[in-house]
Design an enzyme around this catalytic site. Sequence first.
Site, mmCIF file in Angstrom:
data_model
loop_
_atom_site.group_PDB
_atom_site.id
_atom_site.type_symbol
_atom_site.label_atom_id
_atom_site.label_comp_id
_atom_site.label_asym_id
_atom_site.label_seq_id
_atom_site.Cartn_x
_atom_site.Cartn_y
_atom_site.Cartn_z
ATOM 1 N N ARG A 65 -4.834 7.179 4.802
ATOM 2 C CA ARG A 65 -3.806 7.675 3.879
ATOM 3 C C ARG A 65 -4.212 8.928 3.102
ATOM 4 N NH1 ARG A 65 -0.976 5.425 7.068
ATOM 5 N NH2 ARG A 65 0.281 3.596 6.627
ATOM 6 N N ASP A 115 0.022 1.242 0.603
ATOM 7 C CA ASP A 115 0.090 2.593 1.146
ATOM 8 C C ASP A 115 0.835 3.569 0.243
ATOM 9 O OD1 ASP A 115 -1.458 2.055 3.380
ATOM 10 O OD2 ASP A 115 0.251 1.248 4.482
ATOM 11 N N SER A 143 4.533 -5.685 11.340
ATOM 12 C CA SER A 143 4.362 -4.340 10.803
ATOM 13 C C SER A 143 2.956 -3.890 11.181
ATOM 14 C CB SER A 143 4.542 -4.367 9.277
ATOM 15 O OG SER A 143 4.012 -3.177 8.729
#
Length: 430
Positions: free
Chosen positions: A99, A128, A180
């Site tokens: 990230r 995130d 996910s």
Amino acid sequence: MSKPYAGETCVLAYSGGLDTSVAVAWLRETLGFEVVTCTGDLGTTGDLKAVQEKAIASGARKAIVQDAREIFVRYFVWPALQAGALYEDRYPLATALGRPLLAKLLVDAARAEHARFVAHGCTGKGNDQVRFDLAVGALAPDLTVIAPMRGGMNMTRDEEIDYAKKHGIPVEATKKSPYSVDMNLWGRSIEAGVLEDPWDAPPRDVFAWTVDPNEAPAKPREIAIGFEEGIPVSLDGSKMAGLALVQRLNEVAGKHGVGRIDMVEDRLVGIKSREIYEAPAAVVLHQAHRALESLVLTKEALRFKSVMAREYAELVYNGLWFSAHHQDLASYVRSTQRFVTGEVRVRLDRGTSTVTGRRSPHSLYSTSLATYGKGDAFDHKASEGFIRVFGLPLRNQARTQALWGADSEAALEIPRKALSAPRRKTADNA
Ligand code: ARG
């Protein structure tokens, strides 16, 4: 309805998936932005040209794509490995390390495009969003972050598909994964769906990088990993660039079923979450690196470094990559690595990896001190004096406070109780 941001440019972190593709069209149509997408390949993006075309088809004015794999390995993955950063002692932090780099690319793109807005497709419930927002805030506090999935866009998956079709966004025919998933070369993170019950074992379709240990080759494979100052530089004796080494190790260890992690972790936003990770290279490299450190670092350095490792992992997990605290910890970690050069042998065997050997030109291991055989150089007699001094406070306390007392009953109370307790009947011996 007037469009609040007409004439403004927004740079969107773009993965090429359905969520961010719909976000391109939505940012344009609902908010009036000119959208520029920004995609960084951290090892699993695939066809960058196809991603670029999809962004344009979704309505982006411009689509920036960048191969960031080497930067990722060199400036994010290796420092985290050297630090020994495993969140809650297990998660090698693939998503968390990716990230800040994606955020850096996003900020650079915003500067190049003279944009005052950046956007990402994170939901309001995960880590995130925190990592993106904090990284952008640290690098470019003047930019405003828009997160359509956190509020505004509010579409279910079916609504997203309808919206995409209406806006000419190509929707893949492939069935949507029931999970996910986020991934990059350091690991694959899987959550949601049936995994939300922490009692249920993960079904087969969760895994993509590792084979079921039961179906792994019966014959173990032994590999040798070479390190220079804490950085992996060779595999089985041949020099390899970082990126290639990680990719190769993901294949080899994954083939032997090594690298699966099933855990309940604590998210920054306060919820416990069941996570599955596949990180074959990360698991093996952390293990090997630790084994080499145990050979070349002193006891005190090892102890203190493990405290730092925890702090470092926490900081990465919590999105504080671009902080002064990180710079300070990183300096310490770098300094500790100056003797972490050598080789480690690891055996991969049906889901497990075991260190079977380690050597280093800076090894602190001394056979003449350690041996119980011939050539023993350790002064046994000197231990007497050592123990006398080491035990001084205990003897002093015994004389003044009688902790374990003359009353030996009291001293033995706990173990005695344990011994005399009636054995509980179990189903087996009932
Ligand atoms: N729990 C992991 C983390 O916080 C993985 C997150 C995965 N992200 C995702 N969008 N599926 O780093």
